[in-house]
Structures are given as structure tokens and as C-alpha cells.
Design an enzyme around this catalytic site. Sequence first.
Site, PDB file in Angstrom:
ATOM      1  N   SER A 179      15.072  -4.332   5.192  1.00 18.00           N
ATOM      2  CA  SER A 179      15.117  -2.930   4.648  1.00 18.00           C
ATOM      3  C   SER A 179      15.385  -1.982   5.998  1.00 18.00           C
ATOM      4  O   SER A 179      16.040  -0.790   5.707  1.00 18.00           O
ATOM      5  CB  SER A 179      13.681  -2.618   4.304  1.00 18.00           C
ATOM      6  OG  SER A 179      12.719  -2.945   5.125  1.00 18.00           O
ATOM      7  N   HIS A 207      17.092  -4.602  -1.672  1.00 23.14           N
ATOM      8  CA  HIS A 207      17.902  -3.753  -1.153  1.00 23.14           C
ATOM      9  C   HIS A 207      19.314  -4.389  -1.459  1.00 23.14           C
ATOM     10  O   HIS A 207      20.457  -4.074  -1.220  1.00 23.14           O
ATOM     11  CB  HIS A 207      18.032  -3.489   0.375  1.00 23.14           C
ATOM     12  CG  HIS A 207      16.829  -2.521   0.489  1.00 23.14           C
ATOM     13  ND1 HIS A 207      16.629  -1.156   0.512  1.00 23.14           N
ATOM     14  CD2 HIS A 207      15.548  -3.082   0.838  1.00 23.14           C
ATOM     15  CE1 HIS A 207      15.472  -0.612   0.812  1.00 23.14           C
ATOM     16  NE2 HIS A 207      14.874  -1.737   1.031  1.00 23.14           N
ATOM     17  N   LYS A 239      15.444   1.647  -6.126  1.00 23.16           N
ATOM     18  CA  LYS A 239      16.607   1.722  -5.116  1.00 23.16           C
ATOM     19  C   LYS A 239      18.104   1.927  -5.982  1.00 23.16           C
ATOM     20  O   LYS A 239      18.278   2.895  -6.267  1.00 23.16           O
ATOM     21  CB  LYS A 239      16.537   0.663  -4.049  1.00 23.16           C
ATOM     22  CG  LYS A 239      15.171   0.843  -3.523  1.00 23.16           C
ATOM     23  CD  LYS A 239      14.734  -0.195  -2.481  1.00 23.16           C
ATOM     24  CE  LYS A 239      13.710  -0.145  -1.697  1.00 23.16           C
ATOM     25  NZ  LYS A 239      12.566   0.769  -2.282  1.00 23.16           N
TER      26      LYS A 239
HETATM   27  C1  LIG Z   1      12.377  -5.086   0.840  1.00 20.91           C
HETATM   28  C2  LIG Z   1      11.261  -4.156   0.098  1.00 20.91           C
HETATM   29  N1  LIG Z   1      10.357  -4.768  -0.814  1.00 20.91           N
HETATM   30  C3  LIG Z   1       9.719  -3.994  -1.317  1.00 20.91           C
HETATM   31  C4  LIG Z   1       9.483  -2.737  -1.523  1.00 20.91           C
HETATM   32  C5  LIG Z   1       8.771  -1.934  -1.962  1.00 20.91           C
HETATM   33  O1  LIG Z   1       9.213  -1.377  -3.456  1.00 20.91           O
HETATM   34  P1  LIG Z   1       8.483  -0.185  -4.189  1.00 20.91           P
HETATM   35  O2  LIG Z   1       9.018   0.769  -3.490  1.00 20.91           O
HETATM   36  O3  LIG Z   1       8.945  -0.401  -5.389  1.00 20.91           O
HETATM   37  O4  LIG Z   1       6.960  -0.329  -4.023  1.00 20.91           O
HETATM   38  C6  LIG Z   1      10.392  -2.043  -0.454  1.00 20.91           C
HETATM   39  C7  LIG Z   1      10.705  -0.554  -0.201  1.00 20.91           C
HETATM   40  O5  LIG Z   1      10.140   0.193  -0.927  1.00 20.91           O
HETATM   41  C8  LIG Z   1      11.410  -2.724   0.406  1.00 20.91           C
HETATM   42  O6  LIG Z   1      12.255  -2.252   1.234  1.00 20.91           O
END
Ligand SMILES: Cc1ncc(COP(=O)(O)O)c(C=O)c1O
Length: 388
Positions: A179, A207, A239
Site C-alpha cells: 500500500s 490495491h 479503493k
Molecule cells: C492493504 C490494505 N489492506 C486493508 C486496508 C483496510 O481497508 P479498509 O479501508 O476497507 O478498512 C487497506 C487500506 O485502507 C490496505 O491498504
Amino acid sequence: MRLDDFLARELAARREAGLYRRRQVLESPAGATVTVAGRRLRNFSGNDYLGLAGHPEVRAAFARAAERWGAGSGAAHLVTGHQRPHHALEEALADFTGRPRALLFSTGYMANLGVVSALLGRGDTVFEDRLNHASLIDAGILSRARLRRYAHAEPTDLDSRLAGEGHGAKLVVTDGVFSMDGDVAPLSELASACARHAAWLMVDDAHGFGVLGPGGGGSLAAAGLGMDEVPILVGTLGKAFGTFGAFVAGSEDLIEMLIQAARSYVYTTALPAAVAEATRASLALARREEWRREKLAALVARFRAGAAELGLPLMASQTPIQPLVLGEAGRAMEVSAHLRDAGFLVSAIRPPTVPRGTARLRITFSAAHEEADVDALLAALEETGAAA
Ligand SMILES: Cc1ncc(COP(=O)(O)O)c(C=O)c1O
């Protein structure tokens, strides 16, 4: 110590270290340009990679479903909150991922916590890439399993760590696309290491979905991997799909196990049905409109070519996440502030989100951007001396 004294001390320490975090209030919807404090800024900080968050069909689906289903689900999934739109979205996500079942979670953070703690406990071991998203690291800690972190994107390091653990279940967890760095995990090699050591592989493709692979099928689709190699697949909806929520896709039994034991699934209110309906609309667009991925890839290539010409310190990423590592937190904040003065919203990312000494601008691209936006950003980066 009095609570007030403790808070004042902690906050002062963060300010002094240049790590104090502030929110900004947006006065416009998510998009390629946003309004902050009355100023229009070109936005290079969002995760709306395909430009679907404000798409008319997605908004219309949301509005129609809000009329039909109301604003809230009223209960957890296992009580009375699991409505037809949730179920229909799960079926659409199962079809999208080519897996027997998918299970909807309210956020990606909760999906990760739920999966790891449902599958592991004391006596088991979870192996995590050093640069995994915070929610995956927290998931490992919450599970009470032994937490082992392997060197970033290094299957050989993982392999030797797997060899060193004798008993209990072994779960290997990785971001599909990292990320904060934008690089893609070496999934085939990780899968081979897992196969050698009877470990289970879980990929969080927050992502990658919508962005990589044919039909936006994500980093597994791009690598030609399926459920045999990666039995546990997590995706988020906030996203590339432009809405909100998350899902886990896998076998019938995996999903049934999560329904029984994933506490962040069981003990929380189901997301609003309107979000599920909006997501079905955006999922259909994401699958169908290949031009969004093509445009996005062309914008990323244009940025990388221009940045190389300017001598900007690019990372190896080929995805819409293009970080510019600047080093100290103060420097990243300074360049971000200069860019804002020039009309660009580019967030500085500082420790603990990234390792110390690697504070950066996390520049992200969207199919909603135009070539002129990329060129303008490059010109502004040149002026702010980001390469210096
Ligand atoms: C790799 C990754 N996993 C999980 C999440 C969390 O997802 P959410 O925003 O739906 O809680 C994110 C970013 O928010 C992320 O970049």
C-alpha cells in the site's frame, strides 16, 4: 500520572518529532480535483483508482437502494442484518474472483482481523511481510499466534523461517500490492514456499483488485494463481471499486468457518444495503470498462517517464501507487506543503506508517486524471525541488 499530563506529554512528543497528524476537511466529493478550505486542488492522494466513486451509475444505484432499503441494515449479518443486496453482492464477488463463495465484511481492517484470528490461535504461527498493511500486522497480534516478520518481498527469507517452525498451523500473509510502496508481492514464489512447508497463503489484494490483471481480477489473476495456491483472498471495496467495505473469497468451508468464528464479522452491524447495491454497479463497470485500466496504466507510464527525466527518486512500482521517498518526516511535510501552495493535494506519509527515514509523498493516480494533470504535477514537482 494524571491523564491530562500524559496526553499533553505524548502529543508534544509527536509534534516535536514532526509526526503530528491532522485531518483536512474536504468540501467536495472524492475525485481528481477536490476542494479544501475553499481552494480547488488536483488530488493525487486518493485510492479511487478507476474513478468510480462518483460515477453516475454508482450514485444512482446507491440512491435507488437507499430509497428501497433505507439508510441502515439494522443488525449484524447473523441476526437480521443480512439483506438481499448483501447476498447478491457476495454472489457477484464470488463470480468475479472465480471462487465458490465470498463473504462481505464492513471494512478491510475488520476482514483482516477476522480471518487471521478465526484461523489461528496460540501455538500457531503467522508469517508476515515486513511492509504488510497495519491491519494485517494487528490481525497477527490479535490472533495470539507467534508473529514472524520476513524481509520485504523475500521468498527465500520466508522459506527459511517456515523451515524453522515445527508445530501448529502456519499462515503466510501478504499484501498483493504494497500500500505504501506500490510494488507487487512475488506471489508465485511465496506460493511455492507455502507448498513446500504446508503453510496456508493469504493475500490482501486491496490495491490490486480492479487495477491489475484481465478484467481487473487483481494480482492473482495477473500472476495466473488460483485457489490451490492462494486459498484465502481478501479484497476491499473502498479503493478501485469506489464504495466501502471488504470481502473474503475462498472455499465453501473457509467462508462457513468465518461465519462461525470471525469475531469482526459476527459482532458488528452489517454495512448498509445501499453500499452493497452501489458496489454491484461499480463492480460491473470495473469488470467491463477495460479502458479505465488502460488509461490508468498510460498515466502511470507518463508520470514515470517524466519523473525519470527530472531525476526524481522513483521506486520500482508499476502500479498507480508511485511513492517519492524523501527521507525525514519534516522534508516530506515541506514538499507536500509546497505542492499544496501550487494547487496539488499530495499527502506526506510518515512513520510509523512507513519505516523511519523513508517518509515520502504517496502519489496515486486515477483513471479520472488527465494527461494534463500528470504534466502539471511533474512541473510542480520540478519547481518544489523534490529531486534535490
Ligand atoms: C492493504 C490494505 N489492506 C486493508 C486496508 C483496510 O481497508 P479498509 O479501508 O476497507 O478498512 C487497506 C487500506 O485502507 C490496505 O491498504
